[in-house]
Scaffold this active site. Sequence first.
Site, PDB file in Angstrom:
ATOM      1  N   TRP A 101      29.490  -8.514  17.781  1.00  0.00           N
ATOM      2  CA  TRP A 101      30.416  -8.775  16.664  1.00  0.00           C
ATOM      3  C   TRP A 101      30.040 -10.062  15.937  1.00  0.00           C
ATOM      4  O   TRP A 101      30.095 -10.127  14.710  1.00  0.00           O
ATOM      5  CB  TRP A 101      31.863  -8.819  17.149  1.00  0.00           C
ATOM      6  CG  TRP A 101      32.290  -7.542  17.814  1.00  0.00           C
ATOM      7  CD1 TRP A 101      32.860  -7.422  19.045  1.00  0.00           C
ATOM      8  CD2 TRP A 101      32.192  -6.202  17.297  1.00  0.00           C
ATOM      9  NE1 TRP A 101      33.110  -6.095  19.319  1.00  0.00           N
ATOM     10  CE2 TRP A 101      32.710  -5.342  18.273  1.00  0.00           C
ATOM     11  CE3 TRP A 101      31.705  -5.659  16.102  1.00  0.00           C
ATOM     12  CZ2 TRP A 101      32.760  -3.957  18.095  1.00  0.00           C
ATOM     13  CZ3 TRP A 101      31.756  -4.280  15.922  1.00  0.00           C
ATOM     14  CH2 TRP A 101      32.280  -3.452  16.922  1.00  0.00           C
ATOM     15  N   ASP A 171      36.783 -15.515  15.411  1.00  0.00           N
ATOM     16  CA  ASP A 171      37.226 -14.134  15.583  1.00  0.00           C
ATOM     17  C   ASP A 171      37.834 -14.051  16.981  1.00  0.00           C
ATOM     18  O   ASP A 171      37.129 -14.225  17.980  1.00  0.00           O
ATOM     19  CB  ASP A 171      36.013 -13.200  15.462  1.00  0.00           C
ATOM     20  CG  ASP A 171      36.324 -11.743  15.787  1.00  0.00           C
ATOM     21  OD1 ASP A 171      37.467 -11.425  16.160  1.00  0.00           O
ATOM     22  OD2 ASP A 171      35.388 -10.908  15.671  1.00  0.00           O
ATOM     23  N   LYS A 195      43.300  -4.571  19.511  1.00  0.00           N
ATOM     24  CA  LYS A 195      42.858  -4.923  20.863  1.00  0.00           C
ATOM     25  C   LYS A 195      44.056  -5.365  21.710  1.00  0.00           C
ATOM     26  O   LYS A 195      44.318  -4.810  22.750  1.00  0.00           O
ATOM     27  CB  LYS A 195      41.805  -6.024  20.818  1.00  0.00           C
ATOM     28  CG  LYS A 195      40.613  -5.723  19.905  1.00  0.00           C
ATOM     29  CD  LYS A 195      39.698  -4.653  20.488  1.00  0.00           C
ATOM     30  CE  LYS A 195      38.782  -4.024  19.457  1.00  0.00           C
ATOM     31  NZ  LYS A 195      37.757  -4.864  18.896  1.00  0.00           N
TER      32      LYS A 195
END
Length: 360
Positions: A101, A171, A195
Amino acid sequence: MARVYNFSAGPAVLPEEVLKEAAAEMLDYQGSGQSVMEMSHRSKVFDKIIKDAEQDLRDLLNIPDNYKVLFLQGGAHLQFAMIPMNLMKNKVADYIVTGQWAKRAFKEAQKFGDAKCIASSEDKTFSYIPDCSDLPIDENADYVYICENNTIYGTKFKTLPNTKGKDLVADVSSCFLSEPMDVSKYAIIYGGAQKNIGPAGVVIVIIREDLITEDVLPGTPTMLQFKTHADNDSLYNTPPCYGIYICGKVFKWLKKQGGLEVMKERNEKKAKILYDFLDQSKLFKGTVEKNSRSLMNVPFVTGDADLDAKFIKEATEAGFVNLKGHRSVGGMRASIYNAMPIEGVEKLVAFMKKFEEENA
Ligand SMILES: *Cc1c(COP(=O)(O)O)cnc(C)c1O
């Protein structure tokens, strides 16, 4: 009704209480005669939902007054672009690449300016967090970027990088609200809801107010400017109303549990059960360096792809689902977010013990 133990990395398990409440309110939200999915985002009823959600999030994280909370769309991926488009005034940014990511965010930023990778753990399949105490931070860097918890590889920053005074952007998709954090240490904290917070379709951005300006890269679309959303309290256009409503319920649930200190304790306890087992197992082993271990995502392997597949199959049949590792790394991964009860982890470990005995 049989609920499984869901170890998915995302979309992931939500608190059963929240789902039951949402089910009970599906046809008639608190006497409005409508579901939240059907009502105007400009209605009084929805205004209270979004304002309460923001306030509860502020309470949970102790968000200082000079930070805005935005409820946006486009997932974490759209932030990979929005962040450079809004923040890259000098067209320089430093990225710490600790997984897929972070790498995607880094690649995206390269489209907009001189994004540099100043540290990486790719040499060992992202199985650790590099030392970030003295990195070659560019003196013109508009920000330093991290992915705080690496969902796929199961690593987490235990200390924040020394940014040498530069703004830190993080993030936190897969560790959002898993433990307290000092918001004032960051310029931007953002995460996709799917998530640890709510349904896919919502991304939450916590941004320091001085970063919200009209001075963005030329051509930045209206919808991709933080200012557009900040000026309109996330209601410039139709927001992901139902998702925000569920996030709000999860925030209330977290407050009821006792807040993020309590969640941290609980998450540490859950993770310890699994890591302690992995550390003594003769069959299973964790893939992450001990001092970089995530509390949320726990990858492990047997070392034999056929045995991994057998384990995943038998675990699924026994009601432990979504244990397959990310397609890029293989093996197994147990994601044990806030809503995973401790019994879920205890029972998984008991199942792993039995599997180990049977396959010795
Ligand atoms: C899942 C995940 C992403 C990607 O999220 P999308 O909402 O699919 O864009 C980005 N970063 C982290 C840390 C993630 O866990």
